[in-house]
Scaffold this motif. Sequence first.
Motif, PDB file in Angstrom:
ATOM      1  N   LEU B 377      10.724 -19.004 -16.356  1.00  0.00           N
ATOM      2  CA  LEU B 377      11.942 -18.650 -15.628  1.00  0.00           C
ATOM      3  C   LEU B 377      11.607 -18.191 -14.216  1.00  0.00           C
ATOM      4  O   LEU B 377      12.329 -18.484 -13.269  1.00  0.00           O
ATOM      5  CB  LEU B 377      12.713 -17.560 -16.381  1.00  0.00           C
ATOM      6  N   VAL B 380      11.148 -21.374 -12.287  1.00  0.00           N
ATOM      7  CA  VAL B 380      12.366 -22.092 -11.910  1.00  0.00           C
ATOM      8  C   VAL B 380      13.319 -21.210 -11.123  1.00  0.00           C
ATOM      9  O   VAL B 380      14.450 -21.583 -10.865  1.00  0.00           O
ATOM     10  CB  VAL B 380      13.119 -22.704 -13.108  1.00  0.00           C
ATOM     11  N   ALA B 381      12.845 -20.020 -10.726  1.00  0.00           N
ATOM     12  CA  ALA B 381      13.586 -19.158  -9.813  1.00  0.00           C
ATOM     13  C   ALA B 381      14.935 -18.728 -10.367  1.00  0.00           C
ATOM     14  O   ALA B 381      15.971 -18.872  -9.727  1.00  0.00           O
ATOM     15  CB  ALA B 381      13.775 -19.828  -8.460  1.00  0.00           C
ATOM     16  N   LEU B 382      14.919 -18.209 -11.574  1.00  0.00           N
ATOM     17  CA  LEU B 382      16.140 -17.618 -12.092  1.00  0.00           C
ATOM     18  C   LEU B 382      16.335 -16.253 -11.434  1.00  0.00           C
ATOM     19  O   LEU B 382      15.369 -15.540 -11.210  1.00  0.00           O
ATOM     20  CB  LEU B 382      16.019 -17.435 -13.605  1.00  0.00           C
ATOM     21  N   PRO B 383      17.566 -15.891 -11.074  1.00  0.00           N
ATOM     22  CA  PRO B 383      17.768 -14.577 -10.467  1.00  0.00           C
ATOM     23  C   PRO B 383      17.211 -13.458 -11.345  1.00  0.00           C
ATOM     24  O   PRO B 383      17.193 -13.581 -12.577  1.00  0.00           O
ATOM     25  CB  PRO B 383      19.280 -14.468 -10.368  1.00  0.00           C
ATOM     26  N   LEU B 384      16.795 -12.397 -10.701  1.00  0.00           N
ATOM     27  CA  LEU B 384      16.135 -11.253 -11.321  1.00  0.00           C
ATOM     28  C   LEU B 384      14.719 -11.585 -11.786  1.00  0.00           C
ATOM     29  O   LEU B 384      14.096 -10.807 -12.484  1.00  0.00           O
ATOM     30  CB  LEU B 384      16.934 -10.645 -12.481  1.00  0.00           C
ATOM     31  N   PHE B 388      13.158 -16.040  -7.593  1.00  0.00           N
ATOM     32  CA  PHE B 388      14.464 -16.219  -6.971  1.00  0.00           C
ATOM     33  C   PHE B 388      14.539 -15.591  -5.586  1.00  0.00           C
ATOM     34  O   PHE B 388      15.105 -16.175  -4.662  1.00  0.00           O
ATOM     35  CB  PHE B 388      15.559 -15.631  -7.858  1.00  0.00           C
ATOM     36  N   VAL B 389      13.976 -14.401  -5.444  1.00  0.00           N
ATOM     37  CA  VAL B 389      14.075 -13.688  -4.168  1.00  0.00           C
ATOM     38  C   VAL B 389      13.516 -14.568  -3.061  1.00  0.00           C
ATOM     39  O   VAL B 389      14.157 -14.811  -2.030  1.00  0.00           O
ATOM     40  CB  VAL B 389      13.311 -12.358  -4.243  1.00  0.00           C
ATOM     41  N   PHE B 392      15.623 -17.890  -2.562  1.00  0.00           N
ATOM     42  CA  PHE B 392      16.900 -17.668  -1.871  1.00  0.00           C
ATOM     43  C   PHE B 392      16.669 -17.469  -0.381  1.00  0.00           C
ATOM     44  O   PHE B 392      17.333 -18.085   0.464  1.00  0.00           O
ATOM     45  CB  PHE B 392      17.620 -16.458  -2.461  1.00  0.00           C
ATOM     46  N   LEU B 393      15.711 -16.610  -0.042  1.00  0.00           N
ATOM     47  CA  LEU B 393      15.454 -16.351   1.376  1.00  0.00           C
ATOM     48  C   LEU B 393      14.955 -17.615   2.068  1.00  0.00           C
ATOM     49  O   LEU B 393      15.340 -17.903   3.213  1.00  0.00           O
ATOM     50  CB  LEU B 393      14.430 -15.228   1.527  1.00  0.00           C
ATOM     51  N   ILE B 462      13.642  -7.747  -9.734  1.00  0.00           N
ATOM     52  CA  ILE B 462      14.721  -6.773  -9.662  1.00  0.00           C
ATOM     53  C   ILE B 462      14.576  -5.900  -8.424  1.00  0.00           C
ATOM     54  O   ILE B 462      15.556  -5.556  -7.773  1.00  0.00           O
ATOM     55  CB  ILE B 462      14.724  -5.909 -10.942  1.00  0.00           C
TER      56      ILE B 462
END
Lengths: 632, 488, 105
Positions: B377, B380-384, B388-389, B392-393, B462
């Motif tokens: 996860l 695959v850049a799942l949020p949290l 992901f951080v 997204f940036l 997080i």
Amino acid sequence: MIKLVGLIPLLPLIGFVIIGLFGKKLSKSIVGLVGSGVIFGSFALALAIFFELKGGTQKEFTIDLFTWISAGKLSIPFSFLIDPLSSLFLLIITGIGFLIHLYSIGYMSHDEGFARFFAYLNLFIFFMLLLVLGSNYLIMFVGWEGVGLCSYLLIGFWFKNTAYNNAAKKAFIMNRIGDLGFLMGIILIFITFGSISYHEVFMQANSYSSGTPVLTVIALLLFVGAMGKSAQLPLYTWLPDAMAGPTPVSALIHAATMVTAGIYMIARSNILYSLSPVAMQTVAIVGACTALFAATIGLAQNDIKKVLAYSTVSQLGYMFLALGVGAYTGAVFHVMTHAFFKALLFLGAGSVIHAMGGEQDMRKMGGLKKYIPITHLTFLIGTLAIVGFPGFSGFFSKDEILAHAYENNKLLWVLGILTAAMTTFYMFRLYFLTFKGTFRGTHDQEHHLHESPKSMTIPLVILSMLAVVGGLIGIPEVLGGKHFLEEFLKPVFADSSSRIIFHLPESTEYMLMIVAVAVMATFLYSAYTVYVKNKTLPAAEGEELQPLHKLVYNKYWIDEIYETIITKPLNFISEALHKVVDNQIVDGIVNGIGYLVNWTSSTIRLAQTGNIGFYVFVMVISIVLILFTRLM
Amino acid sequence: MITLLLIFFPLIAALLLLSVKSEQAKNIAIAAAVAEFVIAIFALTQFQYNASIQFEVNYDWIKSVGISFHVGIDGISMLMVLLTSFLVPIIILTSINTHYKNANYFYALILAMQMALIGVFVSLDGFLFYVFWELALIPIYFICLLWGGENSAKITFKFFVYTLAGSLFMLGGLIYLYLHTAGLHSFNISALYAAGRSLDFVQQGYVFWAMFIAFAIKMPIFPFHTWQPDTYTVAPTQGTMMLSGIMLKMGTYGIIRWLLPIAPLGVEHWAYVAIALSVIGIVYASCIAIVQKDFKRLIAYSSIAHVGLISAGILAINVQGMQGAMVQMLSHGVNVVGLFFIVDIIQKRTNTREIATLGGIRNVNPQFAVLFLIVLLGSVALPLTNGFVGEFLLLNGVFQFNAWMTAFAGLSVILGAVYMLRSYQSIMLGETNLITSSFAPLSGNEKLVLVILSAAIIVFGIYPKPLLDIAAPAVNQLIEGVQIALVK
Amino acid sequence: MSIIQTIPIEWYLFLSTVLFAIGVFGVLFRRNAIIIFMSIELMLNAVNLLLVAFSSYLSDSKGQVFVFFIMAVAAAEVAVGLAILSMVYRNTNSPDINNLNKLKW
């Protein structure tokens, strides 16, 4: 009380951690208790907050927790927003969530993955609460993808079955397609407004003039996200497959809560949509088309859960139709009533499947009325609610949507009415085939038939009561009601409602209601004629069907079409990229350069003959040449 | 002084390892790597959160040609040093159950490589940077050659020559800049910055390509990537981890420190081409990953996809992209080490990495399944999760450059889910078969490593603020400087 | 006016050119190592002759210093060269240089 809002998502998270880490060591009853207990705690808090909000004068609270991501002028706090819209969703999620947890204790009691199931469910509730509580788009996105993950885990809950795993994977990937659009939308929002917090964005957006292109692009990108999550055309095919999950999951995630996230998102961003007529039109058209399209498929399905799944897609289309014609309150109203009756129908179907020992094919049911009376009664109430029988909750919410659609565009209204007609037909087809007539299953199954345990029937009863009275909070003024919901949600939709004015003469509204009820009654009667009077049965497997029937029965071959135009070409292109482009061309050039060096060297070394005379000759010639060129 | 300690402590440990017996090597190596991590953490506690260069050390080295031993740490370097010193002990820890021949040489090489990597990340002198850059290649060459799998001689030779050829371009670029420094020629970073900015955009374009090719080969970016899948596949697990977890970041770090500030006009002028290459690489590698049959190779291709996004984010020249790149470099390091370890665990137990032959491991080892899922996860850049951080940036940064390219790059969000979930399903879910039915439980060190990595994935997903805060001042200053140069 | 200058400088030039050319062609076309060796000596001596002549004509002794250098070097070269040749002969039983073609691609 509002200060404690952080506890609402925290409780399910705690539940998840406890069950996730120690689930194996705890007994099933403790797991069930913890799992449902935390949700009940959240529900109690949500209830308290709801009443505080309703009674108080301040309608919007932001609770900051910590700074999550910051980079340059982008700063994203992890913070929650409490306003009427989110508090209403909190109630729906925790309330129905609790009932379904309760139901699951009975439904899943024989499953070895009992603890895992509750862990996932709690995690799901946590993410769903984040989704509606977030005070900016990125927190919503966190919940958005999080519920996608839980949906993946729960659809593939019985992970030994390849078909279920495929369904889970399909759901996740299709959702990701939408999520990409959503993510792009969020980034564009940041670039346009310099912030992604609702408060800031909506305030600034309010000063834009209607039809600004960038707002349209934002609205459409967000809608792509909604299409994925809320299973709209063309990204809906994952939802019927998602019925592979245990039935409580279908009820909670794929009917009542997660799939309505798209509606929540658009209702939340209502001002962005109100400022973009193009996006509104798109939403309305996609919604209406989905509603009708899914309803036609629902007409010919034989799997009890599949019918309900297509019905969900269709009802979600209804909600988007509502959003598209500016009936934001109507959409939220329908989310709520739909959550009641669809959760009820799914749980009822679960109870039927439970009684049938896992059988889902309606052709093998029939006459269940006398074996499972409570389920039958509650199911009937759910059916009456979904078809919009006067007085039941679905009637009021559907009526509101149709009235708005009529004012916006008569064609949309026609599509809506057609959908309603089909809904009546397939729902009563489902009801009659399942509960009326005589039992068509095997002898073993008949012997096994029994009413479900208390923990399953109590939620059914509660939900059926809600399905009856749920509509009372939104009785239209023409019927002498005081649309409570509209009053409550007014602050959220204030900016939009000043732009989209709804005005319909009272007589027209009465007329629309009468038409709707008449259509409903007609199709109810025709379903009765076909399935009860004439005792028609759906065609058995392998029987030759009429072309149109075949088309619908095979769901327009949409899955096959996607397979042909997307999956297969993707695999083919990837294979070609790998075998040809990467191995032959790109790597070929690199190796080619290596070979070139080798070849050059092996050619040049032929000059090294070993013949001393030749060397001397070359030397002399070279000296002469040097002298020649230098001295000239 | 602490910088010197950071650089030379691993080297001393490596030399020490040469003299000990093979059996003791493992423990000494772990102790040394952990000690290095402690030193790095100590450096962090002394670190001031501003844009200045700290712990600076500057000795003359070859004075007559302006070469000095100039090292120092700012926020960007700090993160890279932390990453290196965090991952090396983890990487050594993953090898506990593996018994390599001549283990003392193996670990000595790993520690020697760590020294070179830290050197790359703290160098403030062009020549010194080049020396460390090439120095890092030698240990990994021998690790892959001597402990590698089938056909390792041929593949590592290609890897060595390819990257060496790329570095030559960089050397050319550095010398070109050196000859343009004012007054007495010098390789000092500030002199090179000034020299680069005094050039017109055509000359900066030459410098850009010379340096970019070196960095692009190292990362690698399409179309310079073909050494990578083979090398990753053939290298021993720890070698692959060093390559993908840390060494790859030399390229991205190089762009940040040695390319953007030196040739801002060149970057701006060629950004479309370079970002287009990166973005093409993202989708291209993701597509190819889908059809891979060997799980290790699949991860190798997915690494190309991830690094393409990092490079695109950096070249877009804005704070969001750059910060995203910083976070993503760390996240990718953690995630990819985790994934390669998972491959190693599977391969040890089943003797295969073929995705299709596995299946149902979840039935026998649910614990492993959960940890695998968390790492996946993150990937695959799942949020949290940490992935992901950064993602997204990065997407945000690229979007500011060009929206269409972002949409195209964003396809990796979908394709990443496709290949990762496909392989997860095929390896872990379903019914067990003959190969997987006796899948042994995780050993203590395997559990420890995976739990540490999973914890890092979730915690920094997080609460990524500590990481962002370390780099923020330095990144802001760098971007500001570049933007001022561009405006002129 | 030394005895050298009784002959015009052109004659020296002609003579040493001819000697040098004979040396070059000897090296190019003969296959016997000894003869090649002698041809090299011939070339050296052609140069020596010219150096001495010019030294005398220009009254500059540097040229004669060079000649001594060349003679010394040639002596050393002869020592090494003949040693090699005798080794070649011992190994191949012939002074033919075309036998020495092992060092090729």
